[in-house]
Design a protein around this motif. Structure first.
Motif, PDB file in Angstrom:
ATOM      1  N   VAL A 122       0.967  -1.175   0.015  1.00 49.24           N
ATOM      2  CA  VAL A 122      -0.073   0.113   0.058  1.00 49.24           C
ATOM      3  C   VAL A 122       0.935   1.170   0.151  1.00 49.24           C
ATOM      4  N   TYR A 123       2.072   1.189   0.455  1.00 53.40           N
ATOM      5  CA  TYR A 123       2.809   2.424   0.552  1.00 53.40           C
ATOM      6  C   TYR A 123       3.500   2.754  -1.127  1.00 53.40           C
ATOM      7  N   GLY A 124       3.189   1.543  -2.005  1.00 53.09           N
ATOM      8  CA  GLY A 124       3.633   1.865  -3.050  1.00 53.09           C
ATOM      9  C   GLY A 124       5.264   2.062  -3.317  1.00 53.09           C
ATOM     10  N   ARG A 125       5.539   2.925  -4.180  1.00 55.53           N
ATOM     11  CA  ARG A 125       7.069   3.368  -4.316  1.00 55.53           C
ATOM     12  C   ARG A 125       7.483   4.320  -3.520  1.00 55.53           C
ATOM     13  N   THR A 126       8.705   4.416  -3.013  1.00 50.10           N
ATOM     14  CA  THR A 126       9.108   5.532  -2.002  1.00 50.10           C
ATOM     15  C   THR A 126       9.142   6.707  -2.590  1.00 50.10           C
ATOM     16  N   LEU A 127       9.243   7.888  -1.713  1.00 47.06           N
ATOM     17  CA  LEU A 127       9.635   9.190  -2.439  1.00 47.06           C
ATOM     18  C   LEU A 127      11.011   9.265  -3.081  1.00 47.06           C
ATOM     19  N   SER A 128      11.807   8.595  -2.340  1.00 48.50           N
ATOM     20  CA  SER A 128      13.212   8.411  -2.828  1.00 48.50           C
ATOM     21  C   SER A 128      13.293   8.147  -4.238  1.00 48.50           C
ATOM     22  N   SER A 129      12.265   7.072  -4.438  1.00 49.89           N
ATOM     23  CA  SER A 129      12.462   6.564  -6.179  1.00 49.89           C
ATOM     24  C   SER A 129      12.074   7.619  -7.098  1.00 49.89           C
ATOM     25  N   TYR A 130      11.387   8.634  -6.700  1.00 48.67           N
ATOM     26  CA  TYR A 130      10.798   9.616  -7.730  1.00 48.67           C
ATOM     27  C   TYR A 130      11.767  10.837  -7.573  1.00 48.67           C
ATOM     28  N   LEU A 131      12.469  11.208  -6.789  1.00 52.25           N
ATOM     29  CA  LEU A 131      13.163  12.153  -6.506  1.00 52.25           C
ATOM     30  C   LEU A 131      14.414  12.027  -7.585  1.00 52.25           C
ATOM     31  N   PRO A 132      15.057  13.209  -8.218  1.00 54.68           N
ATOM     32  CA  PRO A 132      16.179  13.107  -8.865  1.00 54.68           C
ATOM     33  C   PRO A 132      17.447  12.887  -7.886  1.00 54.68           C
ATOM     34  N   GLY A 133      18.446  12.150  -8.213  1.00 55.29           N
ATOM     35  CA  GLY A 133      19.604  11.774  -7.421  1.00 55.29           C
ATOM     36  C   GLY A 133      19.405  10.445  -6.552  1.00 55.29           C
ATOM     37  N   ASP A 134      20.360  10.441  -5.746  1.00 56.31           N
ATOM     38  CA  ASP A 134      20.659   9.346  -4.824  1.00 56.31           C
ATOM     39  C   ASP A 134      19.742   9.971  -3.241  1.00 56.31           C
ATOM     40  N   ASN A 135      18.541   9.362  -2.987  1.00 58.12           N
ATOM     41  CA  ASN A 135      17.878  10.075  -1.954  1.00 58.12           C
ATOM     42  C   ASN A 135      17.672   9.043  -0.998  1.00 58.12           C
ATOM     43  N   TYR A 136      18.506   7.743  -0.897  1.00 59.15           N
ATOM     44  CA  TYR A 136      18.340   6.726   0.004  1.00 59.15           C
ATOM     45  C   TYR A 136      19.275   7.215   1.334  1.00 59.15           C
ATOM     46  N   SER A 137      19.966   8.279   1.225  1.00 64.96           N
ATOM     47  CA  SER A 137      20.595   8.644   2.531  1.00 64.96           C
ATOM     48  C   SER A 137      19.679   9.190   3.707  1.00 64.96           C
ATOM     49  N   ASN A 138      18.534   9.578   3.131  1.00 65.22           N
ATOM     50  CA  ASN A 138      17.681  10.314   3.850  1.00 65.22           C
ATOM     51  C   ASN A 138      16.483   9.400   4.237  1.00 65.22           C
ATOM     52  N   PRO A 139      16.603   8.833   5.469  1.00 65.30           N
ATOM     53  CA  PRO A 139      15.248   7.865   5.868  1.00 65.30           C
ATOM     54  C   PRO A 139      14.101   8.375   5.668  1.00 65.30           C
ATOM     55  N   ASP A 140      13.882   9.857   5.738  1.00 66.79           N
ATOM     56  CA  ASP A 140      12.598  10.459   5.549  1.00 66.79           C
ATOM     57  C   ASP A 140      11.910  10.184   4.364  1.00 66.79           C
TER      58      ASP A 140
END
Ligand SMILES: NC(=O)c1ccc[n+]([C@@H]2O[C@H](COP(=O)([O-])OP(=O)(O)OC[C@H]3O[C@@H](n4cnc5c(N)ncnc54)[C@H](O)[C@@H]3O)[C@@H](O)[C@H]2O)c1
Length: 364
Positions: A122-140
């Motif tokens: 139900v969460y679908g894809r994470t916000l990280s996956s839609y943002l440009p660049g590598d956003n997996y360093s920010n758990p938010d």
């Protein structure tokens, strides 16, 4: 305690039945057309199986009379196999929404505690996956919090999301009945429960030749000496939790209804995160250990695309890292079983059940 369990013959239901019936003190009325995984309970006087789907003609009246007398209703009935979300989209939507709808209405009518199994999808894809660049360093941007994280699905043409969407609508229906009618509920969002009796090995036990979930797919490849197929590079990340840890959480919910009711819980294990390529690697190493045949360490792993493997309209969730603080704080639950142990137990089960005595190995 009197329990209704819909979908009791599946993977999670069978383990929950094992725990509750072995412990005693529960009278359980279950519905499931399949009894293969729960055969040992069929003669237990505290277990009554209705070998039907909940949507079979005439069944709802029987379910209503049982719900009226129940303390808690577990809803596990579902189509929950990723290979079917885009290939059987209507069946997926009906099974996870419309077939559940009358059950939710009955629980609301009698104000019964409904424990409904949803999904972390139900969460679908994470916000990280839609943002440009590598956003997996920010758990938010990627951690999944039950009451805060937005639920982000792909476009309608990617029918992969039928399952997640149907489950989300069922969650919203349940939540609304709580808010408007005071129906007590618990929603469980499982994050990759692994253990014996999960899914099926195609062609065995009279099962279909379909495509099961990833564990059983890789296991089938090992058992049949065929290459393990890695979809889209196997980059999707999953956290894997032992079914026994997960059942502990459900047991705690029954023990502490005041803490469990009217909550949504992620149930997973943050320490057991792997991507699917790493899972394939770990599984072939584990199988070498189980069989004593070291050549399994080099069992072939081949790449394929999601379009080839699942067909048109497939899209994957990139990462599922659950925030588990609600389950920890409210229930006192923490998963304990490391991934190596989970895989060893699960794969040993499949090996004992299904490995033929003489196998011809494929070469790497
Ligand atoms: N196993 C996981 O890691 C996982 C992950 C996410 C969500 N879930 C959810 O947890 C629940 C249980 O999952 P599982 O892994 O045990 O699945 P499963 O497929 O092993 O079991 C589902 C059972 O429901 C039965 N069923 C289907 N429709 C029915 C109906 N109308 N009436 C009665 N029985 C019916 C099936 O025969 C099957 O035995 C599902 O709601 C699923 O979406 C599980």
């Amino acid at each position: 305690m009197r329990i209704i369990m819909l979908g009791c013959g599946g993977f999670i239901g069978s383990h929950l039945l094992d725990r509750l019936l072995d412990e005693g003190g529960f009278e359980i009325h279950g519905w499931d057309p399949s009894d293969r995984k729960i055969a040992r309970h069929l003669t237990n006087p505290n277990f009554h199986l209705h070998r039907n789907t909940t949507n079979s003609p005439g069944e709802l009246a029987e379910i209503e009379s049982e719900i009226a007398q129940a303390d808690v209703v577990f809803n596990l009935a579902a189509i929950c196999n990723p290979a079917e979300y885009n290939t059987r989209p209507l069946d997926t939507i009906y099974a996870n929404l419309f077939d559940i709808y009358p059950i939710v209405e009955l629980c609301a009518k009698y104000k019964k505690w409904l424990v409904s199994f949803s999904t972390s999808e139900v969460y679908g894809r994470t916000l990280s996956s839609y943002l440009p660049g590598d956003n997996y360093s920010n758990p938010d941007f990627y951690e999944l919090r039950e009451d805060e994280t937005p639920l982000i699905m792909g476009p309608i043409s990617n029918q992969r999301w039928t399952y997640a969407c149907a489950k989300q609508m069922t969650e919203r229906l349940i939540y609304a009945h709580n808010q408007e009618n005071g129906m007590p509920f618990t929603i469980i969002r499982p994050l990759n429960f692994f253990g014996p009796k999960m899914d099926y090995i195609p062609g065995r036990d009279g099962s279909s030749d379909g495509v099961p979930r990833v564990l059983a797919c890789f296991m089938t490849a090992l058992l049949d000496n065929k290459p393990m197929q890695l979809v889209d590079g196997g980059l999707a990340q999953r956290t894997i939790v032992s079914i026994h840890d997960a059942v502990d959480a459900m047991r705690l919910m029954l023990k502490f209804p005041d803490k469990a009711q009217n909550q949504i819980f992620n149930i997973g294990n943050r320490n057991n995160e792997v991507n699917i390529a790493e899972l394939a690697e770990l599984m072939r190493l584990t199988y070498a250990k189980i069989t004593g045949d070291l050549s399994y360490k080099n069992h072939p792993i081949v790449n394929t695309t999601s379009k080839q493997f699942y067909g048109e309209g497939y899209e994957d969730c990139d990462r599922r890292m659950p925030d588990l603080s609600k389950a920890e704080t409210l229930l006192g639950w923490t998963p304990t079983k490391p991934l190596a142990e989970v895989l060893l137990e699960t794969m040993s089960y499949y090996h004992q059940q299904y490995a033929s005595p003489v196998q011809e190995k494929v070469s790497a």
